[in-house]
Scaffold this motif. Structure first.
Motif, PDB file in Angstrom:
ATOM      1  N   ASP A  38     -13.209  31.171  35.501  1.00 53.29           N
ATOM      2  CA  ASP A  38     -14.420  30.465  35.104  1.00 53.29           C
ATOM      3  C   ASP A  38     -15.629  30.994  35.865  1.00 53.29           C
ATOM      4  O   ASP A  38     -16.399  30.232  36.452  1.00 53.29           O
ATOM      5  CB  ASP A  38     -14.255  28.954  35.312  1.00 53.29           C
ATOM      6  N   LEU A  39     -15.794  32.312  35.853  1.00 50.88           N
ATOM      7  CA  LEU A  39     -16.945  32.933  36.509  1.00 50.88           C
ATOM      8  C   LEU A  39     -18.099  33.068  35.517  1.00 50.88           C
ATOM      9  O   LEU A  39     -17.898  33.095  34.302  1.00 50.88           O
ATOM     10  CB  LEU A  39     -16.561  34.318  37.042  1.00 50.88           C
ATOM     11  N   VAL A  40     -19.306  33.185  36.048  1.00 51.51           N
ATOM     12  CA  VAL A  40     -20.502  33.370  35.223  1.00 51.51           C
ATOM     13  C   VAL A  40     -20.849  34.849  35.250  1.00 51.51           C
ATOM     14  O   VAL A  40     -21.324  35.368  36.261  1.00 51.51           O
ATOM     15  CB  VAL A  40     -21.681  32.521  35.739  1.00 51.51           C
ATOM     16  N   GLU A  41     -20.602  35.540  34.143  1.00 46.21           N
ATOM     17  CA  GLU A  41     -20.720  36.991  34.130  1.00 46.21           C
ATOM     18  C   GLU A  41     -22.142  37.476  34.368  1.00 46.21           C
ATOM     19  O   GLU A  41     -22.355  38.585  34.860  1.00 46.21           O
ATOM     20  CB  GLU A  41     -20.189  37.548  32.808  1.00 46.21           C
TER      21      GLU A  41
ATOM     22  N   ASN B 284     -21.989  33.744  42.250  1.00 41.49           N
ATOM     23  CA  ASN B 284     -20.772  33.083  41.777  1.00 41.49           C
ATOM     24  C   ASN B 284     -19.992  32.459  42.919  1.00 41.49           C
ATOM     25  O   ASN B 284     -19.494  31.334  42.810  1.00 41.49           O
ATOM     26  CB  ASN B 284     -19.881  34.086  41.032  1.00 41.49           C
ATOM     27  N   VAL B 285     -19.875  33.166  44.026  1.00 45.39           N
ATOM     28  CA  VAL B 285     -19.105  32.666  45.168  1.00 45.39           C
ATOM     29  C   VAL B 285     -19.695  31.363  45.698  1.00 45.39           C
ATOM     30  O   VAL B 285     -18.964  30.435  46.071  1.00 45.39           O
ATOM     31  CB  VAL B 285     -19.032  33.737  46.271  1.00 45.39           C
ATOM     32  N   HIS B 286     -21.015  31.263  45.717  1.00 51.24           N
ATOM     33  CA  HIS B 286     -21.678  30.087  46.302  1.00 51.24           C
ATOM     34  C   HIS B 286     -22.243  29.144  45.251  1.00 51.24           C
ATOM     35  O   HIS B 286     -23.047  28.260  45.590  1.00 51.24           O
ATOM     36  CB  HIS B 286     -22.794  30.548  47.246  1.00 51.24           C
TER      37      HIS B 286
ATOM     38  N   GLN C  78     -10.921  38.588  39.770  1.00 49.70           N
ATOM     39  CA  GLN C  78      -9.954  37.658  40.378  1.00 49.70           C
ATOM     40  C   GLN C  78     -10.226  37.508  41.875  1.00 49.70           C
ATOM     41  O   GLN C  78     -10.140  36.400  42.428  1.00 49.70           O
ATOM     42  CB  GLN C  78      -8.540  38.195  40.160  1.00 49.70           C
ATOM     43  N   ILE C  79     -10.556  38.601  42.540  1.00 48.44           N
ATOM     44  CA  ILE C  79     -10.874  38.547  43.965  1.00 48.44           C
ATOM     45  C   ILE C  79     -12.115  37.694  44.194  1.00 48.44           C
ATOM     46  O   ILE C  79     -12.180  36.905  45.149  1.00 48.44           O
ATOM     47  CB  ILE C  79     -11.066  39.969  44.521  1.00 48.44           C
ATOM     48  N   VAL C  80     -13.106  37.825  43.322  1.00 49.50           N
ATOM     49  CA  VAL C  80     -14.328  37.013  43.443  1.00 49.50           C
ATOM     50  C   VAL C  80     -13.993  35.533  43.295  1.00 49.50           C
ATOM     51  O   VAL C  80     -14.511  34.681  44.026  1.00 49.50           O
ATOM     52  CB  VAL C  80     -15.371  37.445  42.398  1.00 49.50           C
ATOM     53  N   SER C  81     -13.109  35.215  42.349  1.00 46.83           N
ATOM     54  CA  SER C  81     -12.711  33.821  42.164  1.00 46.83           C
ATOM     55  C   SER C  81     -12.006  33.288  43.405  1.00 46.83           C
ATOM     56  O   SER C  81     -12.218  32.134  43.814  1.00 46.83           O
ATOM     57  CB  SER C  81     -11.799  33.705  40.938  1.00 46.83           C
TER      58      SER C  81
END
Length: 520
Positions: free
Chosen positions: A92-95, A102-104, A152-155
């Motif tokens: 559920d990331l914002v591309e 996205n992380v914060h 996936q790592i960012v999530s």
């Protein structure tokens, strides 16, 4: 000394949707610092249970205890504030936002009461990415430009940006190559060493043995086993619990010998695409399944997409039934009788908000056109016949395709090409995200389609799957075909040796001259 109470206890959790009882009194307990694996077929209730835990669904009944205290998880924010983070399979990331944003997202760094979107967020993100073993990911880069593995790592970095005590990972290895899986397991080990609990969901039983401490098995919305030792519980027992019957990882019988006579329905001659794969030849005859084995990045999927016309080659030719295709044209490929079941079926193949009928008929709409109108009755009847031939469940062509399990969604894609009357079926990761029992059904469907005369070209990350289904295998390494042989002459260790460090050899083991290896 009394044992530590569980970090999390879910007792008697029930949840119903219209016409469906998704959870029927499920119990789950998770200890701090353990990897608790959650297993079950698609539709067993795993997704609903983790959404209850994440605060996305409210249970109809049951209790949740967190660190010894009863809690009510009214929203994902409430769960996150307690220290519960969930990483879904569908990220559920914002591309359109950067990695740092996205992380914060939702808890941006502040100073003097004002949101700080710049340096502090980037520095914090860089530190998290370093902890996850990926310092090369630029915090300023747009998430939409990253690979699936890096997303996936960012999530995961976003989950760790909170004071997390429990992380739910839903099929986290599905888009990862073996090196990335090793890194994932290192991260999980570091987290559990710090006392963080992990609920790990995967269809890959070998991963469960490698990383898990205990296992809970769900079936039909109930926990049929809890607290099983992950390493020592026999595979047969786990599969029997999941399916309710003794089912092994068994492939359908192959014909005594693959078709060797007759004109190939698909011929690939010197096909190449700069930077992705080198020139190679390939022939597939009616009734034959040819497998492409290789690591992520070896050019497997790119070859399928180029044959299908979604990518334009820099050299070579594709011939179907003796006629050269216009390259780089999906319309020409489909018109010639090619069908593709892509790797990401939800994003690339299915119309998720449409019915099963429309998903099956979408490539054959001209058949149902009557004077500028669509004959809905004929469309429905044709779709029903195609889905029944593949035993798609539930037997309801009007159901939205998004409500189907992963295995039945894949059957809907196959039914589309069955209805279209395709001659060559291109399968890219046909069982990704599909449970053990449904895999066996898909294997039988694929074998039966080949036995009925379809030519099949198959890509899979799972070497046993390629060897179990294919009549003949092409092994790829860094964009080159390094070996070609009947599947019966190969085993998993030989294929892995070839994809990791092999040099080009022919099916008899002799070196191959030139850039490509003929596959015919």
């Amino acid at each position: 000394m009394a044992p530590e109470p569980p970090l999390l206890t879910m007792s008697g959790i029930t949840k119903s949707f219209p016409g469906v009882r998704a959870l029927d009194g499920v119990d789950l307990d998770v200890q701090a610092g353990e990897v608790h694996c959650l297993l079950g077929q698609n539709g067993a209730g795993k997704s609903t249970l983790i959404k209850v835990l994440a605060g996305a669904h409210q249970p109809d009944d049951g209790t949740i205890t967190w660190r010894g205290e009863p809690v009510t998880l009214k929203s994902p924010i409430a769960a996150m504030r307690l220290g519960i983070a969930t990483i879904y399979q569908e990220l559920d990331l914002v591309e359109g936002l950067s990695v740092a944003e996205n992380v914060h997202l939702g808890h941006e760094p502040t100073a003097a009461g004002f949101v700080v979107r710049g340096k502090a967020a980037k520095e914090s993100t860089a530190a998290l990415l370093g902890r996850l073993g990926h310092p090369e990911i630029d915090p300023a880069r747009l998430v939409g430009d990253l690979s699936a593995a890096h997303q996936q790592i960012v999530s995961m970095a976003r989950a760790l940006s909170h004071e997390v005590r429990l992380i739910v990972m839903d099929e986290p290895s599905a888009a990862l190559d073996p090196d990335e899986v090793d890194n994932l397991f290192r991260i999980v080990g570091d987290l559990t060493a710090d006392g963080v609990a992990v609920v790990y969901i995967s269809h890959r039983l070998e991963e469960i043995r490698r990383i898990g401490d205990r296992v809970t098995v769900l079936k039909d919305g109930r926990a049929v086993a809890g607290g099983l030792p992950a390493e020592s519980t026999p595979t047969r027992e786990v599969v029997a619990l999941m399916t309710g019957r003794n089912v092994e990882y068994v492939f359908p019988d192959r014909p005594p010998a693959p078709p060797a006579d007759g004109t190939p329905v698909l011929q690939v001659r010197g096909l190449a695409r700069d930077g992705e794969f080198e020139p190679f030849d390939l022939e597939v005859r009616p009734g034959e399944i040819v497998g492409l084995a290789g690591l992520v990045g070896s050019g497997r999927s790119e070859i399928l997409e180029t044959i299908y016309g979604a990518r334009k080659p820099t050299a070579g030719q594709v011939v179907v039934d003796g006629r050269p295709l216009r390259l780089g044209s999906v319309r020409a490929a489909v018109g010639a009788g090619l069908g593709l079941a892509p790797e990401e079926r939800k994003a690339q193949a299915l119309l998720m908000l449409e019915s099963v009928t429309r998903n099956v008929s979408v490539s054959s709409m001209s058949r149902f056109a009557r004077g500028g109108w669509i004959d809905r009755g004929a469309e429905l009847a044709a779709a029903r016949a195609a889905t029944r031939e593949l035993s798609l469940r539930p037997d309801n062509p009007s159901a939205p395709v998004r409500t189907l399990s992963g295995g039945n969604q894949q059957k809907a894609v196959l039914a589309r090409w069955l209805l279209r009357g395709c001659r060559v079926l291109l399968l890219d990761e046909p069982t990704r995200g599909v449970d053990v029992g449904a895999r066996a059904e898909l294997y039988a469907v694929i074998r039966r389609l080949a036995d009925d005369g379809l030519a099949v070209l198959l890509v899979s990350s799972e070497v046993p799957e390629v060897l179990g289904l294919a009549d003949r295998v092409l092994v790829l390494r860094e964009g080159r075909v390094v070996h070609t042989a009947p599947a019966r002459e190969l085993d998993e260790h030989r294929v892995l040796d070839l994809v990791m460090e092999g040099s080009p050899v022919a099916s008899d083991g002799s070196p191959v001259a030139g850039e490509g290896s003929p596959a015919s």
